[in-house]
Design a protein around this motif. Structure first.
Motif, PDB file in Angstrom:
ATOM      1  N   PHE A 216       0.841  -1.192   0.000  1.00 50.35           N
ATOM      2  CA  PHE A 216       0.000   0.000   0.000  1.00 50.35           C
ATOM      3  C   PHE A 216       0.882   1.249   0.000  1.00 50.35           C
ATOM      4  CE2 PHE A 216      -2.268  -3.190   2.672  1.00 50.35           C
ATOM      5  CZ  PHE A 216      -3.321  -3.445   1.814  1.00 50.35           C
ATOM      6  N   LEU A 217       0.312   2.338  -0.494  1.00 48.68           N
ATOM      7  CA  LEU A 217       0.961   3.648  -0.397  1.00 48.68           C
ATOM      8  C   LEU A 217      -0.064   4.599   0.197  1.00 48.68           C
ATOM      9  CD1 LEU A 217       3.422   5.421  -0.924  1.00 48.68           C
ATOM     10  CD2 LEU A 217       2.513   5.887  -3.218  1.00 48.68           C
ATOM     11  N   HIS A 218       0.105   4.886   1.490  1.00 46.50           N
ATOM     12  CA  HIS A 218      -0.859   5.721   2.213  1.00 46.50           C
ATOM     13  C   HIS A 218      -0.366   7.158   2.238  1.00 46.50           C
ATOM     14  CE1 HIS A 218      -3.558   7.142   5.361  1.00 46.50           C
ATOM     15  NE2 HIS A 218      -4.238   6.006   5.228  1.00 46.50           N
ATOM     16  N   PRO A 219      -1.206   8.127   1.927  1.00 47.18           N
ATOM     17  CA  PRO A 219      -0.741   9.519   1.868  1.00 47.18           C
ATOM     18  C   PRO A 219      -0.257  10.059   3.211  1.00 47.18           C
ATOM     19  CG  PRO A 219      -3.141   9.397   1.704  1.00 47.18           C
ATOM     20  CD  PRO A 219      -2.635   7.997   1.560  1.00 47.18           C
ATOM     21  N   ASP A 220      -0.673   9.460   4.324  1.00 45.12           N
ATOM     22  CA  ASP A 220      -0.273   9.975   5.640  1.00 45.12           C
ATOM     23  C   ASP A 220       0.995   9.336   6.179  1.00 45.12           C
ATOM     24  OD1 ASP A 220      -2.452  11.681   5.723  1.00 45.12           O
ATOM     25  OD2 ASP A 220      -3.736  10.198   6.711  1.00 45.12           O
ATOM     26  N   VAL A 221       1.274   8.083   5.815  1.00 46.10           N
ATOM     27  CA  VAL A 221       2.419   7.393   6.416  1.00 46.10           C
ATOM     28  C   VAL A 221       3.350   6.759   5.382  1.00 46.10           C
ATOM     29  CG1 VAL A 221       1.169   6.936   8.551  1.00 46.10           C
ATOM     30  CG2 VAL A 221       1.108   5.236   6.709  1.00 46.10           C
ATOM     31  N   GLY A 222       3.047   6.905   4.113  1.00 47.95           N
ATOM     32  CA  GLY A 222       3.928   6.371   3.084  1.00 47.95           C
ATOM     33  C   GLY A 222       3.684   4.900   2.788  1.00 47.95           C
ATOM     34  N   PRO A 223       4.705   4.200   2.270  1.00 46.16           N
ATOM     35  CA  PRO A 223       4.520   2.806   1.841  1.00 46.16           C
ATOM     36  C   PRO A 223       4.391   1.843   3.023  1.00 46.16           C
ATOM     37  CG  PRO A 223       6.804   3.486   1.543  1.00 46.16           C
ATOM     38  CD  PRO A 223       6.064   4.708   1.949  1.00 46.16           C
ATOM     39  N   LEU A 224       3.532   0.848   2.857  1.00 46.12           N
ATOM     40  CA  LEU A 224       3.371  -0.215   3.840  1.00 46.12           C
ATOM     41  C   LEU A 224       3.393  -1.558   3.110  1.00 46.12           C
ATOM     42  CD1 LEU A 224       0.927   2.114   4.682  1.00 46.12           C
ATOM     43  CD2 LEU A 224       0.980   0.666   6.706  1.00 46.12           C
ATOM     44  N   THR A 225       4.141  -2.493   3.639  1.00 46.58           N
ATOM     45  CA  THR A 225       4.108  -3.867   3.157  1.00 46.58           C
ATOM     46  C   THR A 225       3.589  -4.736   4.292  1.00 46.58           C
ATOM     47  OG1 THR A 225       5.972  -3.519   1.649  1.00 46.58           O
ATOM     48  CG2 THR A 225       5.439  -5.792   2.240  1.00 46.58           C
ATOM     49  N   LEU A 226       2.433  -5.331   4.067  1.00 47.48           N
ATOM     50  CA  LEU A 226       1.762  -6.131   5.084  1.00 47.48           C
ATOM     51  C   LEU A 226       1.469  -7.513   4.527  1.00 47.48           C
ATOM     52  CD1 LEU A 226      -0.906  -3.465   6.198  1.00 47.48           C
ATOM     53  CD2 LEU A 226       1.387  -3.811   7.159  1.00 47.48           C
ATOM     54  N   THR A 227       1.391  -8.486   5.400  1.00 48.53           N
ATOM     55  CA  THR A 227       0.891  -9.801   5.008  1.00 48.53           C
ATOM     56  C   THR A 227      -0.533  -9.934   5.539  1.00 48.53           C
ATOM     57  OG1 THR A 227       1.775 -10.857   7.006  1.00 48.53           O
ATOM     58  CG2 THR A 227       3.175 -10.859   5.038  1.00 48.53           C
ATOM     59  N   TYR A 228      -1.300 -10.789   4.887  1.00 44.32           N
ATOM     60  CA  TYR A 228      -2.648 -10.996   5.401  1.00 44.32           C
ATOM     61  C   TYR A 228      -2.960 -12.476   5.463  1.00 44.32           C
ATOM     62  CZ  TYR A 228      -4.824 -12.179   0.875  1.00 44.32           C
ATOM     63  OH  TYR A 228      -5.186 -12.790  -0.294  1.00 44.32           O
ATOM     64  N   GLN A 229      -3.862 -12.818   6.355  1.00 42.13           N
ATOM     65  CA  GLN A 229      -4.424 -14.152   6.406  1.00 42.13           C
ATOM     66  C   GLN A 229      -5.938 -14.023   6.436  1.00 42.13           C
ATOM     67  OE1 GLN A 229      -2.670 -17.440   8.533  1.00 42.13           O
ATOM     68  NE2 GLN A 229      -1.061 -16.106   9.315  1.00 42.13           N
ATOM     69  N   ALA A 230      -6.606 -14.951   5.789  1.00 44.32           N
ATOM     70  CA  ALA A 230      -8.064 -14.937   5.728  1.00 44.32           C
ATOM     71  C   ALA A 230      -8.598 -16.214   6.365  1.00 44.32           C
ATOM     72  CB  ALA A 230      -8.542 -14.833   4.284  1.00 44.32           C
ATOM     73  N   PHE A 231      -9.641 -16.062   7.170  1.00 47.14           N
ATOM     74  CA  PHE A 231     -10.213 -17.183   7.911  1.00 47.14           C
ATOM     75  C   PHE A 231     -11.713 -17.257   7.619  1.00 47.14           C
ATOM     76  CE2 PHE A 231      -6.769 -15.168  10.255  1.00 47.14           C
ATOM     77  CZ  PHE A 231      -5.916 -16.228  10.531  1.00 47.14           C
ATOM     78  N   ASP A 232     -12.199 -18.452   7.285  1.00 48.70           N
ATOM     79  CA  ASP A 232     -13.631 -18.626   7.078  1.00 48.70           C
ATOM     80  C   ASP A 232     -14.371 -18.489   8.407  1.00 48.70           C
ATOM     81  OD1 ASP A 232     -13.360 -19.141   4.361  1.00 48.70           O
ATOM     82  OD2 ASP A 232     -13.084 -21.297   4.677  1.00 48.70           O
ATOM     83  N   VAL A 233     -15.504 -17.800   8.359  1.00 55.34           N
ATOM     84  CA  VAL A 233     -16.347 -17.649   9.549  1.00 55.34           C
ATOM     85  C   VAL A 233     -17.313 -18.830   9.551  1.00 55.34           C
ATOM     86  CG1 VAL A 233     -17.987 -16.169  10.759  1.00 55.34           C
ATOM     87  CG2 VAL A 233     -16.104 -15.148   9.446  1.00 55.34           C
ATOM     88  N   ARG A 234     -17.115 -19.749  10.481  1.00 54.06           N
ATOM     89  CA  ARG A 234     -17.830 -21.024  10.427  1.00 54.06           C
ATOM     90  C   ARG A 234     -19.338 -20.877  10.572  1.00 54.06           C
ATOM     91  NH1 ARG A 234     -14.668 -25.536  11.277  1.00 54.06           N
ATOM     92  NH2 ARG A 234     -16.574 -26.655  10.693  1.00 54.06           N
ATOM     93  N   ASP A 235     -19.793 -19.923  11.394  1.00 55.32           N
ATOM     94  CA  ASP A 235     -21.242 -19.808  11.603  1.00 55.32           C
ATOM     95  C   ASP A 235     -21.902 -18.848  10.616  1.00 55.32           C
ATOM     96  OD1 ASP A 235     -20.197 -17.478  12.587  1.00 55.32           O
ATOM     97  OD2 ASP A 235     -21.331 -17.483  14.465  1.00 55.32           O
TER      98      ASP A 235
END
Length: 280
Positions: A222-241
């Motif tokens: 990401f490139l955020h105008p307030d804090v500059g570049p960000l490199t993040l990892t993400y994980q996605a989890f199924d919501v069982r209910d």
């Protein structure tokens, strides 16, 4: 979306495989970008006329064994392989139900339990159903944080916010293609695809490749105008209910510039909210 999604998927994925990728010699003048129908049939060990009828929608009930052979011939990854089975109806329909957009109170509390990480809940159409404060801060440059696909393709901020926009766009469309295989009759998804196709040539081009991608674990830039570049990892989890919902959590490596940027972003957002809510 048409009523021959299986045929369109096969045709698009065939066009994406070059003869040399499949270990075949290329000969003669080729009218197609990728494999010929006859070449797919040879690789899969099926009759060429039968494969042609599959693409044309005149045969709609291939066996699981035929689908597995076609997946190997077309070099499909696991997400695309599963998508192929769903399009052909070989996955029991009872496994997949229409999602609900209601986010339960326990899940909302869980979101707020990640104060140092953006965390949010989406449905199959990539609508943002609930989000914690840091997610709101992260996506604050957008006019509206409502749908990740709309934000990527139709909001002018999208191309600046995603420095690797082409990669982000391909991933977004891949997620929607997977959703279309899971629930092709979802009215929300159909309407979203209609709007994106009408207003974005880039979306239409990518949608027509029929590429499929699941949302599990990946890096985001990401490139955020307030804090500059960000490199993040993400994980996605199924919501069982709540079938169809996913909890997505972004994280930065401890001590990294991304972690520092997230801390700063959280502080700026908290200060902004406090000043906005302060009595005048």
């Amino acid at each position: 979306m048409t009523d021959n999604q299986l045929g369109e998927f096969l045709r698009a994925r065939r066009a994406a495989v070059r003869p040399q990728d499949a270990g075949m010699a290329s000969y003669g003048v080729r009218r197609v970008a990728g494999l010929r129908r006859e070449e797919v049939a040879v690789l899969a060990g099926v009759n060429a006329d039968y494969y042609t009828r599959l693409e044309q929608g005149r045969e709609r009930h291939p066996s699981a064994q035929v689908l597995d052979a076609l997946a190997r011939a077309l070099r499909l990854d696991p997400d695309a392989h599963a998508h192929l089975h769903r399009l052909a109806g070989t996955v029991p329909s009872g496994r997949f139900t229409h999602t609900t957009d209601r986010v339960g109170p326990a899940l909302r509390r869980l979101l707020d339990g990640y104060p140092g990480a953006p965390a949010f809940v989406i449905n199959r159409a990539l609508d943002v159903l609930a989000a914690n404060a840091l997610t709101e801060a992260l996506y604050s440059p957008f006019g509206q944080m409502d749908n990740l696909a709309r934000m990527t393709f139709l909001d002018p901020v999208g191309r600046q916010f995603h420095p690797r926009w082409s990669y982000a766009a391909e991933a977004t469309v891949g997620h929607l293609r997977q959703a279309a295989g899971l629930d092709p009759d979802d009215p929300r998804l159909r309407e979203l695809v209609r709007v994106l196709t009408e207003h974005s040539a880039d979306f239409t081009r990518l949608w027509n490749t029929h590429a499929v991608r699941g949302k599990t674990l990946d890096a985001k830039h990401f490139l955020h105008p307030d804090v500059g570049p960000l490199t993040l990892t993400y994980q996605a989890f199924d919501v069982r209910d709540a079938p169809g919902q996913q909890l997505v959590v972004y994280q930065a490596e401890s001590g990294s510039p991304g972690a520092q940027a997230l801390d700063l972003l959280g502080s700026l957002h908290a200060t902004s909210r406090a000043s906005t809510s302060a009595p005048r």
